[in-house]
Design an enzyme around this catalytic site. Sequence first.
Site, PDB file in Angstrom:
ATOM      1  N   TYR A 178     -10.761   2.190   5.257  1.00  0.00           N
ATOM      2  CA  TYR A 178      -9.712   1.872   4.289  1.00  0.00           C
ATOM      3  C   TYR A 178     -10.227   0.919   3.218  1.00  0.00           C
ATOM      4  CZ  TYR A 178      -4.911   0.945   2.759  1.00  0.00           C
ATOM      5  OH  TYR A 178      -3.749   0.859   2.046  1.00  0.00           O
ATOM      6  N   SER A 179     -10.030   1.270   1.970  1.00  0.00           N
ATOM      7  CA  SER A 179     -10.508   0.433   0.864  1.00  0.00           C
ATOM      8  C   SER A 179      -9.557   0.521  -0.312  1.00  0.00           C
ATOM      9  CB  SER A 179     -11.909   0.875   0.427  1.00  0.00           C
ATOM     10  OG  SER A 179     -12.327   0.133  -0.713  1.00  0.00           O
ATOM     11  N   ASN A 180      -9.053  -0.611  -0.730  1.00  0.00           N
ATOM     12  CA  ASN A 180      -8.184  -0.666  -1.896  1.00  0.00           C
ATOM     13  C   ASN A 180      -8.919  -0.266  -3.167  1.00  0.00           C
ATOM     14  OD1 ASN A 180      -5.682  -1.664  -0.668  1.00  0.00           O
ATOM     15  ND2 ASN A 180      -6.942  -3.408  -0.136  1.00  0.00           N
ATOM     16  N   SER A 215       0.785  -1.232   0.000  1.00  0.00           N
ATOM     17  CA  SER A 215       0.000   0.000   0.000  1.00  0.00           C
ATOM     18  C   SER A 215       0.816   1.280   0.000  1.00  0.00           C
ATOM     19  CB  SER A 215      -0.952   0.009   1.193  1.00  0.00           C
ATOM     20  OG  SER A 215      -2.062  -0.791   0.909  1.00  0.00           O
ATOM     21  N   SER A 224       4.824 -12.584   6.616  1.00  0.00           N
ATOM     22  CA  SER A 224       3.549 -11.977   6.965  1.00  0.00           C
ATOM     23  C   SER A 224       2.651 -13.013   7.639  1.00  0.00           C
ATOM     24  CB  SER A 224       2.847 -11.431   5.712  1.00  0.00           C
ATOM     25  OG  SER A 224       2.376 -12.498   4.900  1.00  0.00           O
ATOM     26  N   GLY A 265       2.823  -0.956   4.146  1.00  0.00           N
ATOM     27  CA  GLY A 265       2.335  -1.795   3.062  1.00  0.00           C
ATOM     28  C   GLY A 265       2.483  -3.251   3.416  1.00  0.00           C
TER      29      GLY A 265
END
Length: 408
Positions: free
Chosen positions: A186-188, A87, A352, A326
């Site tokens: 939050y939205s991609n 991100s 991750s 990110g």
Amino acid sequence: MVTSVALVTTIAVVPASATARPGPPPGPSVPDRAALRAALAAVPEAGAPGVLVAVRDGRHDWRDAAGQAYLIKPRPMQPQMRHRIGSITKTFVATTVLQLVDEGRLGLDDPIGAWLPDIVPGELGTQVTVRMLLNHTSGIGNYTNAMLDSYASIDRMRVTTYAPAELVATGLAMPPTNAPGAGFSYSNTNYVLAGLLIEKVTGKNAAAEVQRRILRPLKLNGTSFPGTDPTIRGPHSGAYFAPFGVRDLSESNMSWGWTAGEMIATTADLNTFFRALLGGDLLSPATLDEMLTGVPMLPEVPEAGRYGLGIYSLPTPCGEFWGHDGAVIGHLTISLHSRDGARQVSTGINISHYHVGLPDPHPIDIAWNTMLVTGLCPTSELSSRSAEVVRLPRVSQLPGNDAPVAAP
């Protein structure tokens, strides 16, 4: 990123009085190399395969790495390695949109339906503005929440090519999170729309436009949009999704992230980019002020940080810092900078989802946060402040950070 594993690092919060109108940190000082090396070494000791970092304080740069780049073919992590930055892509894309604003080709309060009527038609297109896309107040659903619903979906996404319009359609089909402009969510999907907006206004490919306007002028030779190419070109580490064990997932078609989280970069390039951005080299003063005007990421804890236009601010033990984090499958990154660009830390790890299902911060998070604060804050400032520890607002989230991703 875009989707991703959330960074669950903890970070100290200074009193509201100290963060209301923070001034620039005191003058640059030489980073404490011994303290930085010790903090860096603690990250793989806490369980991360490898970690890389670039620290800058004034004219002094320090780049280093620790741990292993790969789990089954031992090879040291190297500071110049390229890393999927998820991100943090959003900051590059927002800067490109804001350059179009500076050029008078686009307005922050333009309704997106005026530019993308076939993509966002009807009432929603008239209500959602460019600004709402960039500060995540549009209320449009986050498509990655729908895509990442099982372990099987991870392997499927890595080998599938997605069209941007397909990603947007998935987000628009989801229930809205709030009325347009009513609050942060939050939205991609917002940043895929921002990429389509760049293409509509310029008539050119969004990634090529970012390269022409930012990457090439700043000579960010380790930074790129890979497109559908699954390979990280140049030196890089493996990428490990903790529930999958030692499988290296660094080969991945990142079209599912596109302008919301597709990019690859080095930590040194990230510092160069943010220094230029915050220093006023990429935007006019008025537009940069718009970029840095944020909304609370946690309305119930407004002092925990604010999201601007593709960038957020966070309180730390030594003042307010700006940047983004990110997360993609197997790579996590965070890049934070003082407002004057004098102090900078960009760092990444090659694992991750190690904290899936854990109620408290993982030892990796604690060690990584300690390294981050060591790079940002001189010891003299740390010793002079008391701080309450809270969780860093997780804006770069993939499903499965707090609960296991559903099994196939």
